[in-house]
Enzyme design. Structure first.
Site, PDB file in Angstrom:
ATOM      1  CE  LYS A  17      -3.967  -2.395   2.050  1.00 15.32           C
ATOM      2  NZ  LYS A  17      -3.385  -3.758   2.159  1.00 15.32           N
ATOM      3  NE  ARG A  18       6.327   0.371   1.193  1.00 12.60           N
ATOM      4  CZ  ARG A  18       6.067  -0.449   2.222  1.00 12.60           C
ATOM      5  NH1 ARG A  18       4.877  -0.531   2.758  1.00 12.60           N
ATOM      6  NH2 ARG A  18       7.043  -1.191   2.730  1.00 12.60           N
TER       7      ARG A  18
END
Lengths: 305, 305
Positions: free
Chosen positions: A106-107
């Site tokens: 979930k960067r």
């Protein structure tokens, strides 16, 4: 530059599921913990080594029936850089066994910083004349809150290296609606709008099965929204968490698929990893238990598509 | 359980700025690169070692004048687990020099997964009977797209360990408006609503200077929104990126502060790290150049509050 590789594997194995490798030292079989602690003491090294052993056992037991693994970064960062080494080793091992690897990080960030994340997880890095792959997954989950500036660097790396991304659209948790269900002035919800952005961003990464390289994360716990998004986003491949431990069932995820049974991959993590705790079996047989649960899950989902 | 420690340091040093440590192997001084490559070859180890040397030089030169460092995870992940070891070592070194450490990871997830991130970056982990700190920062940046489920585990860890978080509200990049400026049915924009959530979430982490432990990231490149949010969010401390290389000036960030000159910390990364490239000085003096730029930045900002 798209999810062609993942879709090909799904078709080959006739299995649209992904096994989540989110192992927690406190929850894995005792024999793996005690072996590692005997060798490395009560340390991050021990935890990291035990997780690696746990993961390779699962991968060996799953690789001929499950097309992909989803590796949750949080459970590796939890054990420091030693845990991150296990992340890297696990990705390499899964790929050596022919599995498609999704790093669930979930960067999100912008410009050159997002380029650094993209290089880290999906690309390569040059140290002077030597090119090396820091982590080397096939796909990465990302958060689109920052807009296109956070996505463009990924699209470039995906095109160059034949990779894909999954953008968070409608997440599986109870409070996902706090922001995602808010209605915009246009009448659209935030998650619908984010889905539309995925469809638009994906145009730059077309795939041969009709699905682009920008996918969407849509939770199994919201079956209505899942079906609705499937209709509205015909070129966006879905990664669907929330089956199993989080409460989603095969009927809930049926709407994620298109008329050919493609268009989505369903993830289960805890229900596969810790299947041995629910089945009547020794903890030494955790991988076999995982395999049985993975087969059960596959058949459950295929029967409902 | 709030930003009291950061605010105390800001008052002590009379400097409301934070130095970003976002080093890229390609951009750091040649002598550091060649030393590391001579010892470790053209490898991730070499890059990680060079970055560590670069960082410690900067920390030594800044720690008596700058209260805090912001360490951008992306630039460490870029160099694999070896880079993450440098992240961990850099945090320990900065803390040993008395600096407040913000890990800029923009992490986000839910439930037990978010607990793992919180333990990784702000908390501790138990390996059987032994408790250890995986990374050990004082604060973490996070993304609130998933709602309270992604924030609650952080609030718990912040309360137990006296830490803080910064939630992305209005980011500094050109396309931040793509989602963040969208108007909701209520007439409020997405970023205003996210700011309101910060103010509400923060009530669980009150601080003695009037600022809670849930802060907000608001970019220097949007001065109007910055002033407006300062008025609307009286208990939310701001982390303000975008000064310097991204184009924000001292006048742009003035509105981030309250009438006592508190309420915000202004970040600059590239303009400090790579100051030696703009000043007439040898690359061996990069740390001195950084110190000069940090002093210039501090005085520039203080003159405009």
């Amino acid at each position: 530059m798209s999810f062609d590789l993942l879709i090909t594997k799904i078709k080959e194995l006739r299995n649209p599921t992904v096994a989540g490798l989110d192992p927690d030292f406190d929850k894995i079989p005792e024999f793996l913990k005690s072996e590692a602690v005997a060798e490395y003491g009560e340390s991050l090294e021990a935890a990291a080594e035990a997780l690696y052993k746990f993961n390779t056992g699962l991968i060996d037991a799953l690789c001929d029936i499950v097309p992909a693994v989803k590796i949750q970064c949080a459970y590796y960062e939890k054990y420091g850089w030693q845990g991150m080494r296990t992340l890297s080793r696990t990705i390499k091992y899964a790929k050596s066994k022919g599995m498609f690897v999704i790093t669930d990080g979930k960067r999100n960030d912008i410009g050159s910083t997002m380029e650094a994340y993209a290089a880290a997880h999906l690309g390569t890095v040059n140290i002077n004349a030597s090119e090396t792959e820091p982590f080397g997954a096939d796909a990465l989950t990302v958060n689109g809150y920052l807009g296109k500036d956070g996505i463009a660097p990924l699209i470039k790396i995906c095109r160059e290296n034949d990779k894909g991304i999954f953008v968070l659209v409608k997440t599986s948790n109870p409070s996902s609606g706090e922001l995602q269900d808010k209605k915009l002035e246009s009448g659209m919800t935030v998650y619908e709008y984010m889905g539309e952005l995925c469809e638009k961003w994906g145009e730059e990464l077309p795939g041969k099965f009709g699905y682009n390289g920008v996918g969407a994360v849509v939770g199994a716990t919201y079956p209505e929204q899942l079906s609705e998004l499937r209709r509205k986003l015909p070129h966006t491949f879905f990664l669907v968490p929330g089956y199993g431990a989080q409460g989603g069932g095969a009927k809930d995820v049926a709407g994620a698929f298109d008329k050919d049974g493609l268009g989505a991959v369903i993830n289960a993590s805890r229900s596969i990893m810790y299947a041995y705790k629910k089945q009547v079996c020794a903890e030494e047989d955790y991988a076999l238990a995982a395999r049985r649960e993975a087969i059960r899950m596959r058949d459950d989902i295929l029967a409902n598509i």
